[in-house]
Design a protein around this motif. Structure first.
Motif, short mmCIF file in Angstrom:
data_model
loop_
_atom_site.label_atom_id
_atom_site.label_comp_id
_atom_site.label_asym_id
_atom_site.label_seq_id
_atom_site.Cartn_x
_atom_site.Cartn_y
_atom_site.Cartn_z
N UNK A 7 0.84 -1.21 0.00
CA UNK A 7 0.00 0.00 0.00
C UNK A 7 0.87 1.26 0.00
N UNK A 63 -7.41 8.13 12.19
CA UNK A 63 -7.38 6.79 12.77
C UNK A 63 -7.82 5.73 11.75
N UNK A 64 -7.14 4.59 11.81
CA UNK A 64 -7.57 3.43 11.04
C UNK A 64 -8.41 2.53 11.94
N UNK A 65 -9.59 2.17 11.45
CA UNK A 65 -10.44 1.23 12.18
C UNK A 65 -10.27 -0.18 11.62
N UNK A 66 -10.51 -1.16 12.48
CA UNK A 66 -10.28 -2.55 12.13
C UNK A 66 -11.59 -3.33 12.31
N UNK A 67 -11.91 -4.15 11.32
CA UNK A 67 -13.14 -4.95 11.40
C UNK A 67 -12.89 -6.34 10.83
N UNK A 68 -13.39 -7.33 11.52
CA UNK A 68 -13.35 -8.67 10.96
C UNK A 68 -14.42 -8.79 9.88
N UNK B 45 -0.17 -3.90 7.16
CA UNK B 45 -1.31 -3.78 6.24
C UNK B 45 -0.88 -4.15 4.83
N UNK B 64 -8.84 -9.47 9.16
CA UNK B 64 -9.23 -8.15 9.65
C UNK B 64 -9.02 -7.12 8.54
N UNK B 65 -10.05 -6.36 8.26
CA UNK B 65 -9.92 -5.30 7.27
C UNK B 65 -9.69 -3.96 7.97
N UNK B 66 -9.04 -3.06 7.26
CA UNK B 66 -8.64 -1.78 7.83
C UNK B 66 -9.22 -0.66 6.98
N UNK B 67 -9.80 0.33 7.66
CA UNK B 67 -10.38 1.46 6.95
C UNK B 67 -10.11 2.76 7.70
N UNK B 68 -9.72 3.77 6.97
CA UNK B 68 -9.59 5.08 7.61
C UNK B 68 -10.99 5.66 7.81
N UNK B 80 -12.91 -3.62 1.78
CA UNK B 80 -12.06 -2.47 2.04
C UNK B 80 -10.70 -2.65 1.37
N UNK B 82 -7.65 -2.21 2.43
CA UNK B 82 -6.53 -2.72 3.22
C UNK B 82 -6.96 -3.83 4.17
N UNK B 84 -5.15 -6.67 7.40
CA UNK B 84 -4.00 -7.05 8.21
C UNK B 84 -3.53 -8.45 7.79
#
Lengths: 460, 460
Positions: A7, A63-68, B45, B64-68, B80, B82, B84
């Motif tokens: 990235x 901030x980067x948020x994290x979601x499964x 990421x 786990x996906x990452x989003x600003x 998303x 990005x 992990x």
């Protein structure tokens, strides 16, 4: 087929650059431990609710948020449960508050991990970067003697990193605010004026003067003169720093408190044996406008002022007010190592490292394999990093490989050497070849390696 | 006020446990380097498109996906951008394919970083954990001699970690598949049978027999007998391993290929001087059912079989087929250090470490500060990790502090000692006190520290 790529905004290094980076990490860690700081690592993911105690603001935007996958599919209102840390200070606050009863205060911790910010992608800006932090956290109170210890740690770090002359610059928020008070600038306006003075380097004196004289500030030209003169004060050497403090004349109680603290800090930095060229007053430094409450630090490379501060920090009143009723004053300092490494490389101040591999044990034919394996293991047991050539190739190819890989020594043993109980050693760095009894090989190479590390090659 | 806490499924340690963990990381890294492996770090990421080349499947459920904040607000279709990393193998594949032309092959890399999986939260399961991986990647071909080098690295790692007797267990996918062929089990069914045999430990022999005899498999009881006998083969010692291989009788071409490779690997492990108690055949090991193609490894602690494999891996045909047309065969092995550390602690095999701080320089009154600072700096310059007591306290309090913090030496200098040019040293570990000339203090403490590290205390 998918194009393999990272990235935007991350730094990924080839192995020999990674080795150079790792050496810097090692030196920093070793120095932090030398001064009695203890290691802490925290998870990269924090609960959003815990991480984002201050709602809104610039920070949260980044901030980067994290979601499964499951959470993503469910959707739902509000913020995702998890977020990536954007610095090491909020996790420290959470850590200290959470483990308060298991820690011994003053708590001296170092932490060297990556942090994440959704910055706009641009050259030299990173979305993932290492921070190397030390902080000392007191319970209820914390002696200002710690404020002088941190610059000694930082001086030691940068001496050992050997990236050129540097200066740790000090200012004090009480001195600043006290001086403003004396000029009749109070409350909220202090922060606004500070913010303008902080732009001196970028905007230039004329533009800043104009703003301070204009609407909203309306400062007299006499007051502006004094502000400009004050913020231009720099010291050169220990005695000069004390003299410049004296020359500021009398001030408010707050001003005098700041001045006395700065004097104490300067004296103790000297008592710690930090060379006086390494620290100086710089009364223009403001930093973290509403966070710091006492001494503030910035560090610059003398020959590369355009790089800006490479290590900054200061004293704060209360670390973890969001998480605990205990008052936890602290002082801390941080090196943004990813950005620093990037800048140093751009400036030609760090180079691709030699390999971590000390020795390539060459292999000329299959008959030599058992000996090559046993010899490699003996060299390893004595502390050398060894790669074994596992399939025979032309010697020329093996030497080319070692050269490209940055391996210094290639060890060979043909029939002739075997008969005489010796091995031939090619020293690719010196461009020399020598013979040594096999029994003395490890000791010889260890001595060579040690001499290089402590001698002329130490900075390579 | 927000309750300070970490998300479920992460491991966060108090400093003295962190020190114990860090020592394990250091030993592993040093050993990897000892064998000529080079460091790589990749960003946490990755681009989702690059990371998730195999669509669907169990893996993606755990990602786990990452989003600003911005991306989150925009919403939008699809995954998303990005995510992990969930292991270090996919990032390695991406790294090697991306930097193919800058790397030298065979490429030997180690990587020790955290990975992320959205596991169901339960005791001993982690959503964030360290993996410590080594892999050797060839271009077009890779000698099986590397397959023997990895067990030697792993043996060295676990010898040095000193967590008890261990066994590196080997099997070979060609031997397995060749044996199945010989029994008339072909194609898809091989994987299905393997999967059942893999459940022997969990389900027991009777249940597995029943499944293999039942619908879908329909194997004869003679074939099942042979499968069970085969998968129960274990060797004890080097000669026994070779004898057990011989005793398997003749087989298909694939079987013979696997057997020949295993023999070569066993011989070379011995040539590398690995003690024969440290490696054994275990023909029940399958691992990564469709990933590995040659040798496979598992490592167990002899006294703690219930912990399961603490270090696993094997040979694969092509690392990065999703990213490059180049054929990149490899062999690798991985230690899941977070889980291992957790299990070792549960089993009482790792303990809270002593402090990284060697010495506390005590302070009895303010008059002693300058001397305490200077003495601390001299001790640091000689290589000791030193904390200075910066504010005077009762000596008893300072000793209690050192004891609680796990600091071994406390150095004191009262008026009497000062007059005689000595310091008093309290050795809290030995419960002794002695005097030493100040000029000899550093050397004395360094010798004490070295003796402890290399002597009886080495495993502490």
């Amino acid at each position: 087929m998918i194009k393999p790529r990272t990235p935007a905004g991350v730094m990924e290094l080839l192995p020999r650059d990674q080795i150079a980076f790792q050496r810097m990490l090692d030196i920093i860690r070793q120095t932090f431990e030398r001064f009695g700081f203890l290691p802490v690592e925290t998870p990269v993911m924090e609960l959003s609710e815990v991480l984002l105690t201050k709602s809104g603001g610039e920070t949260e935007r980044q901030v980067y948020f994290v979601q499964s996958t499951g959470a993503l599919e469910k959707g739902g209102e509000g913020l995702p449960e998890l977020a990536l840390r954007f610095d090491l200070t909020v996790p420290l606050a959470r850590y200290v508050a959470e483990h308060e009863h298991d820690l011994v205060f003053p708590f001296r911790r170092y932490q060297m991990q990556r942090v994440y910010r959704g910055e706009r992608a641009q050259r030299g800006r990173f979305r993932e970067f290492y921070q190397c932090d030390i902080d000392v956290i007191g319970k209820d109170t914390l002696s200002i003697r710690f404020d002088a210890e941190l610059p000694a740690v930082i001086a030691s770090v940068f001496e050992r990193l050997a990236i050129g002359e540097f200066t740790i610059q000090l200012n004090h928020r009480k001195l600043l605010r006290g001086y403003f008070e004396g000029l009749g600038i109070a409350g909220e306006q202090q922060l606004l004026v500070l913010r303008e003075l902080d732009k001196l380097d970028k905007r230039g004196a004329a533009a800043v003067r104009e703003t301070l004289a204009g609407e909203g500030f309306g400062l007299s030209s006499d007051v502006i003169d004094r502000l400009m003169a004050f913020s231009q004060i720099r010291s050169h050497g220990h005695a000069d720093a004390l003299a410049k403090l004296d020359a500021l004349g009398p001030g408010t109680a707050l001003f005098e408190e700041g001045r006395a603290e700065l004097r104490t800090i300067l004296e103790q930095i000297r008592a710690l044996g930090v060379p006086e060229s390494r620290y100086a007053l710089n009364l223009s430094i403001a930093r973290g406008l509403d966070y710091y409450t006492g001494v503030v630090y910035e560090t610059t490379l003398n020959a590369w002022p355009q790089i800006g501060s490479i290590c900054s920090g200061g004293r704060y009143d209360n670390l973890a007010g969001h998480y605990t009723k205990s008052k936890l004053p602290g002082v801390g300092i941080s090196i943004g190592l990813t950005r620093l490494f990037y800048q140093l490389r751009e400036a030609g101040l760090v180079h691709t490292a030699e390999s971590t591999v000390d020795v390539l044990v060459a292999l000329l034919d299959d008959a030599g394999l058992a000996h090559a394996l046993a010899l490699s293991q003996r060299l390893r047991a004595s502390g050398l990093n060894v790669e074994t050539q596992l399939e025979p190739r032309k010697l020329k190819k093996q030497l080319e490989y070692a050269d490209k890989a940055g391996i210094r020594f290639v060890v060979l043993r043909g029939e002739d050497e075997a008969a005489r109980g010796v091995v031939a050693v090619k020293d690719l760095r010196r461009g020399e070849q020598f013979e040594v009894a096999e029994a003395e090989l490890a000791a010889t190479l260890l001595v060579e390696r040690e001499q290089w590390r402590t001698g002329a090659g130490a900075s390579a």
